[in-house]
Design a protein around this motif. Structure first.
Motif, PDB file in Angstrom:
ATOM      1  N   GLN A   1     -26.677  60.415  34.571  1.00 39.99           N
ATOM      2  CA  GLN A   1     -28.020  59.894  34.297  1.00 39.99           C
ATOM      3  C   GLN A   1     -29.089  60.936  34.632  1.00 39.99           C
ATOM      4  OE1 GLN A   1     -28.371  56.836  32.753  1.00 39.99           O
ATOM      5  NE2 GLN A   1     -30.398  57.716  32.373  1.00 39.99           N
ATOM      6  N   PHE A   2     -28.868  61.699  35.700  1.00 38.05           N
ATOM      7  CA  PHE A   2     -29.812  62.750  36.076  1.00 38.05           C
ATOM      8  C   PHE A   2     -29.924  63.786  34.957  1.00 38.05           C
ATOM      9  CE2 PHE A   2     -31.291  66.619  38.072  1.00 38.05           C
ATOM     10  CZ  PHE A   2     -32.222  66.195  39.002  1.00 38.05           C
ATOM     11  N   CYS A   3     -28.784  64.152  34.383  1.00 39.55           N
ATOM     12  CA  CYS A   3     -28.783  65.117  33.282  1.00 39.55           C
ATOM     13  C   CYS A   3     -29.534  64.572  32.070  1.00 39.55           C
ATOM     14  CB  CYS A   3     -27.355  65.474  32.885  1.00 39.55           C
ATOM     15  SG  CYS A   3     -26.470  66.502  34.089  1.00 39.55           S
ATOM     16  N   ILE A   4     -29.265  63.323  31.735  1.00 38.59           N
ATOM     17  CA  ILE A   4     -29.919  62.709  30.579  1.00 38.59           C
ATOM     18  C   ILE A   4     -31.428  62.610  30.797  1.00 38.59           C
ATOM     19  CG2 ILE A   4     -30.142  60.564  29.279  1.00 38.59           C
ATOM     20  CD1 ILE A   4     -27.106  60.154  29.789  1.00 38.59           C
ATOM     21  N   ASP A   5     -31.829  62.185  31.991  1.00 39.09           N
ATOM     22  CA  ASP A   5     -33.250  61.995  32.282  1.00 39.09           C
ATOM     23  C   ASP A   5     -34.028  63.310  32.276  1.00 39.09           C
ATOM     24  OD1 ASP A   5     -32.775  59.306  32.573  1.00 39.09           O
ATOM     25  OD2 ASP A   5     -32.746  59.338  34.766  1.00 39.09           O
ATOM     26  N   ASN A   6     -33.338  64.425  32.580  1.00 40.12           N
ATOM     27  CA  ASN A   6     -34.036  65.699  32.743  1.00 40.12           C
ATOM     28  C   ASN A   6     -33.672  66.732  31.677  1.00 40.12           C
ATOM     29  OD1 ASN A   6     -35.553  65.514  35.481  1.00 40.12           O
ATOM     30  ND2 ASN A   6     -33.530  64.644  35.916  1.00 40.12           N
ATOM     31  N   ASP A   7     -33.024  66.271  30.600  1.00 40.52           N
ATOM     32  CA  ASP A   7     -32.667  67.144  29.486  1.00 40.52           C
ATOM     33  C   ASP A   7     -31.843  68.339  29.957  1.00 40.52           C
ATOM     34  OD1 ASP A   7     -32.511  68.054  26.871  1.00 40.52           O
ATOM     35  OD2 ASP A   7     -34.407  69.145  26.980  1.00 40.52           O
ATOM     36  N   LEU A   8     -30.811  68.054  30.739  1.00 40.54           N
ATOM     37  CA  LEU A   8     -29.869  69.066  31.193  1.00 40.54           C
ATOM     38  C   LEU A   8     -28.562  68.900  30.432  1.00 40.54           C
ATOM     39  CD1 LEU A   8     -30.461  68.766  35.049  1.00 40.54           C
ATOM     40  CD2 LEU A   8     -31.710  70.168  33.398  1.00 40.54           C
ATOM     41  N   GLN A   9     -27.782  69.966  30.370  1.00 43.74           N
ATOM     42  CA  GLN A   9     -26.574  69.943  29.539  1.00 43.74           C
ATOM     43  C   GLN A   9     -25.287  69.761  30.341  1.00 43.74           C
ATOM     44  OE1 GLN A   9     -29.308  72.206  28.623  1.00 43.74           O
ATOM     45  NE2 GLN A   9     -29.660  70.322  27.467  1.00 43.74           N
ATOM     46  N   GLY A  10     -25.375  69.702  31.658  1.00 43.89           N
ATOM     47  CA  GLY A  10     -24.134  69.497  32.393  1.00 43.89           C
ATOM     48  C   GLY A  10     -24.257  69.663  33.890  1.00 43.89           C
ATOM     49  N   VAL A  11     -23.083  69.633  34.524  1.00 53.66           N
ATOM     50  CA  VAL A  11     -22.948  69.654  35.984  1.00 53.66           C
ATOM     51  C   VAL A  11     -22.016  70.788  36.385  1.00 53.66           C
ATOM     52  CG1 VAL A  11     -21.970  68.389  37.949  1.00 53.66           C
ATOM     53  CG2 VAL A  11     -23.425  67.201  36.286  1.00 53.66           C
ATOM     54  N   ASP A  12     -22.403  71.499  37.423  1.00 57.14           N
ATOM     55  CA  ASP A  12     -21.578  72.548  38.027  1.00 57.14           C
ATOM     56  C   ASP A  12     -21.075  72.051  39.370  1.00 57.14           C
ATOM     57  OD1 ASP A  12     -20.533  74.990  39.056  1.00 57.14           O
ATOM     58  OD2 ASP A  12     -22.508  75.525  39.855  1.00 57.14           O
ATOM     59  N   MET A  13     -19.749  71.891  39.496  1.00 60.21           N
ATOM     60  CA  MET A  13     -19.161  71.440  40.746  1.00 60.21           C
ATOM     61  C   MET A  13     -18.911  72.654  41.648  1.00 60.21           C
ATOM     62  SD  MET A  13     -17.953  69.409  42.929  1.00 60.21           S
ATOM     63  CE  MET A  13     -17.989  67.843  42.073  1.00 60.21           C
ATOM     64  N   ASP A  14     -19.660  72.747  42.741  1.00 64.54           N
ATOM     65  CA  ASP A  14     -19.569  73.878  43.662  1.00 64.54           C
ATOM     66  C   ASP A  14     -19.193  73.388  45.062  1.00 64.54           C
ATOM     67  OD1 ASP A  14     -19.682  76.443  44.615  1.00 64.54           O
ATOM     68  OD2 ASP A  14     -21.856  76.547  44.721  1.00 64.54           O
ATOM     69  N   TRP A  15     -18.094  72.640  45.107  1.00 63.96           N
ATOM     70  CA  TRP A  15     -17.548  72.163  46.386  1.00 63.96           C
ATOM     71  C   TRP A  15     -16.735  73.316  46.964  1.00 63.96           C
ATOM     72  CZ3 TRP A  15     -14.779  66.768  46.958  1.00 63.96           C
ATOM     73  CH2 TRP A  15     -14.355  66.581  48.290  1.00 63.96           C
ATOM     74  N   GLU A  16     -17.270  73.958  47.995  1.00 62.27           N
ATOM     75  CA  GLU A  16     -16.667  75.169  48.539  1.00 62.27           C
ATOM     76  C   GLU A  16     -15.860  74.898  49.811  1.00 62.27           C
ATOM     77  OE1 GLU A  16     -19.442  78.416  48.893  1.00 62.27           O
ATOM     78  OE2 GLU A  16     -20.539  77.803  47.092  1.00 62.27           O
ATOM     79  N   GLN A  17     -14.923  75.818  50.063  1.00 60.28           N
ATOM     80  CA  GLN A  17     -14.179  75.878  51.318  1.00 60.28           C
ATOM     81  C   GLN A  17     -13.430  74.587  51.642  1.00 60.28           C
ATOM     82  OE1 GLN A  17     -16.446  77.671  54.543  1.00 60.28           O
ATOM     83  NE2 GLN A  17     -17.736  78.761  53.094  1.00 60.28           N
ATOM     84  N   ILE A  18     -12.701  74.068  50.668  1.00 62.16           N
ATOM     85  CA  ILE A  18     -11.798  72.942  50.930  1.00 62.16           C
ATOM     86  C   ILE A  18     -10.639  73.460  51.776  1.00 62.16           C
ATOM     87  CG2 ILE A  18     -10.166  71.326  49.862  1.00 62.16           C
ATOM     88  CD1 ILE A  18     -12.105  71.111  47.518  1.00 62.16           C
ATOM     89  N   ARG A  19     -10.347  72.780  52.877  1.00 63.44           N
ATOM     90  CA  ARG A  19      -9.385  73.302  53.844  1.00 63.44           C
ATOM     91  C   ARG A  19      -8.225  72.362  54.148  1.00 63.44           C
ATOM     92  NH1 ARG A  19     -10.367  78.775  54.496  1.00 63.44           N
ATOM     93  NH2 ARG A  19     -12.561  79.154  55.002  1.00 63.44           N
ATOM     94  N   ASP A  20      -8.159  71.214  53.473  1.00 61.48           N
ATOM     95  CA  ASP A  20      -7.076  70.283  53.782  1.00 61.48           C
ATOM     96  C   ASP A  20      -6.686  69.507  52.532  1.00 61.48           C
ATOM     97  OD1 ASP A  20      -8.727  67.773  53.622  1.00 61.48           O
ATOM     98  OD2 ASP A  20      -9.731  68.685  55.338  1.00 61.48           O
ATOM     99  N   ASP A  21      -5.524  68.873  52.608  1.00 65.29           N
ATOM    100  CA  ASP A  21      -4.980  68.176  51.449  1.00 65.29           C
ATOM    101  C   ASP A  21      -5.819  66.958  51.056  1.00 65.29           C
ATOM    102  OD1 ASP A  21      -2.878  69.967  51.211  1.00 65.29           O
ATOM    103  OD2 ASP A  21      -1.567  68.817  52.547  1.00 65.29           O
ATOM    104  N   ALA A  22      -6.405  66.277  52.050  1.00 68.84           N
ATOM    105  CA  ALA A  22      -7.189  65.079  51.746  1.00 68.84           C
ATOM    106  C   ALA A  22      -8.398  65.433  50.875  1.00 68.84           C
ATOM    107  CB  ALA A  22      -7.645  64.400  53.035  1.00 68.84           C
ATOM    108  N   ASN A  23      -9.131  66.485  51.239  1.00 72.15           N
ATOM    109  CA  ASN A  23     -10.281  66.880  50.448  1.00 72.15           C
ATOM    110  C   ASN A  23      -9.862  67.468  49.104  1.00 72.15           C
ATOM    111  OD1 ASN A  23     -12.619  66.119  51.890  1.00 72.15           O
ATOM    112  ND2 ASN A  23     -12.345  67.818  53.313  1.00 72.15           N
ATOM    113  N   ALA A  24      -8.710  68.133  49.060  1.00 72.97           N
ATOM    114  CA  ALA A  24      -8.200  68.640  47.784  1.00 72.97           C
ATOM    115  C   ALA A  24      -7.923  67.489  46.826  1.00 72.97           C
ATOM    116  CB  ALA A  24      -6.937  69.465  48.008  1.00 72.97           C
ATOM    117  N   THR A  25      -7.338  66.418  47.344  1.00 74.69           N
ATOM    118  CA  THR A  25      -7.068  65.228  46.531  1.00 74.69           C
ATOM    119  C   THR A  25      -8.369  64.585  46.055  1.00 74.69           C
ATOM    120  OG1 THR A  25      -4.981  64.799  47.696  1.00 74.69           O
ATOM    121  CG2 THR A  25      -5.998  62.941  46.550  1.00 74.69           C
ATOM    122  N   ASN A  26      -9.348  64.481  46.952  1.00 72.47           N
ATOM    123  CA  ASN A  26     -10.634  63.880  46.595  1.00 72.47           C
ATOM    124  C   ASN A  26     -11.396  64.745  45.600  1.00 72.47           C
ATOM    125  OD1 ASN A  26     -10.049  61.778  48.318  1.00 72.47           O
ATOM    126  ND2 ASN A  26     -11.225  62.612  50.034  1.00 72.47           N
TER     127      ASN A  26
END
Length: 320
Positions: free
Chosen positions: A115-140
């Motif tokens: 919705q944020f993209c649509i409301d602001n005329d943006l073309q997409g999302v960049d996922m920059d989740w850095e430094q994942i260090r465990d299996d639980a966060n990797a799964t999420n």
């Protein structure tokens, strides 16, 4: 003779279609929410990323501060006509791990991003989740990529993942990353960013080769879906023994050492990427069929009309 002419015509038509369908070389730049982006030369960029958007634990988007909102407003005005993204997370961010721990919050956050993209005329999302260090966060992370991909692609919006081959790169599966339209390799901070670091340049050409090899060995094999990251900053070490160094914008380095030539990447315990190295990396990316290059971050360059501008070096290499 007619058959020969027909075959030749079809071959020429095929070549013309292939050339027409080939995507232009991408030059992407990050615009931080804490910087004034009014002086950025957007004409030399094809893609731009506003960083960073954060998450509330319930899956809503954390509201911008007044300063961030002003920066975003400038970004929207000046980047009109470019392919524009919001970038989620960033280095040291803890809001994505907290939010992504439940399916309900992931679903709500993905919908909010769309919705944020649509409301602001943006073309997409960049996922920059850095430094994942465990299996639980990797799964999420994979679960969040999946729902983002489903909701964004249903609205013809793009999903990008920005990753590093160090700093927990082993926790990002190729399967999770294939939910993205392409991945962006953060090929920097390979020295100077931790206490036991050796002395040396944080972003060499060899680091680019190492990063590409890392992801291809993990199963992300398409060069055309990879973007090579370029740093517009360097590090100032306290001694040649290494250790934790101070991060320095490229434009400040140029002010310190105005006599350095385009081939210089080190001086007086300061390491960086000069115009020649940036041009070499860009030329490599184009020659080898990569999607393009991206910059962290564009406000750290000297003005793009100056000879020592890194953005100018990228533009020259991309046109070759």
């Amino acid at each position: 003779m007619k058959i020969t002419h027909t075959i030749l015509f079809l071959l020429l038509l095929s070549c013309t279609k292939t050339t027409a369908q080939k995507e232009p070389f991408m030059v992407g730049g990050y615009v931080p929410s804490w910087k004034d982006g009014a002086t950025i030369d957007y004409s030399k960029l094809t893609h731009v990323f506003f960083s960073f958007v954060k998450a509330n634990p319930d899956g809503s988007i954390l509201a911008f501060t007044p300063e961030e909102q002003a920066s975003f407003n400038t970004f929207k005005t000046r980047s009109a006509g470019k392919t524009r993204f919001i970038s989620l997370g960033g280095g040291g961010d803890q809001t994505l791990p907290a939010m992504a721990a439940t399916a309900a919050a992931r679903d709500k956050f993905a919908a909010a991003c769309v919705q944020f993209c649509i409301d602001n005329d943006l073309q997409g999302v960049d996922m920059d989740w850095e430094q994942i260090r465990d299996d639980a966060n990797a799964t999420n992370f994979e679960a969040l990529m999946k729902v983002l991909s489903e909701l964004l692609h249903a609205r013809q919006l793009l999903l990008v993942a920005t990753v590093a081959h160090g700093w927990g790169g082993e926790y990002y599966s190729a399967h999770a990353l294939k939910y993205a339209d392409w991945i962006q390799l953060m090929v920097y901070d390979q020295a100077g960013s931790w206490a036991a670091s050796p002395y040396g340049n944080h972003a060499t050409f060899q680091h680019v080769l190492d990063a590409v090899d890392f992801w291809k060995r993990k199963g992300y094999t398409k060069s055309s879906q990879m973007v090579i990251g370029l740093p517009f900053y360097g590090y100032k070490f306290k001694s040649d023994a290494g250790g934790l160094a101070d991060q320095v914008p490229y434009n400040e380095i140029v002010n310190w050492f105005p006599f350095l030539g385009p081939d210089a990447n080190e001086h007086n315990l300061v390491v960086f990427n000069g115009p020649a190295l940036i041009k070499e990396k860009t030329s490599y990316a184009k020659r080898k069929g990569f999607k393009g290059v991206m910059i962290w971050e564009v406000t750290q360059d000297v003005p793009a009309d100056q000879p020592k501008s890194l953005l100018k070096a990228i533009e020259e290499a991309a046109k070759e």
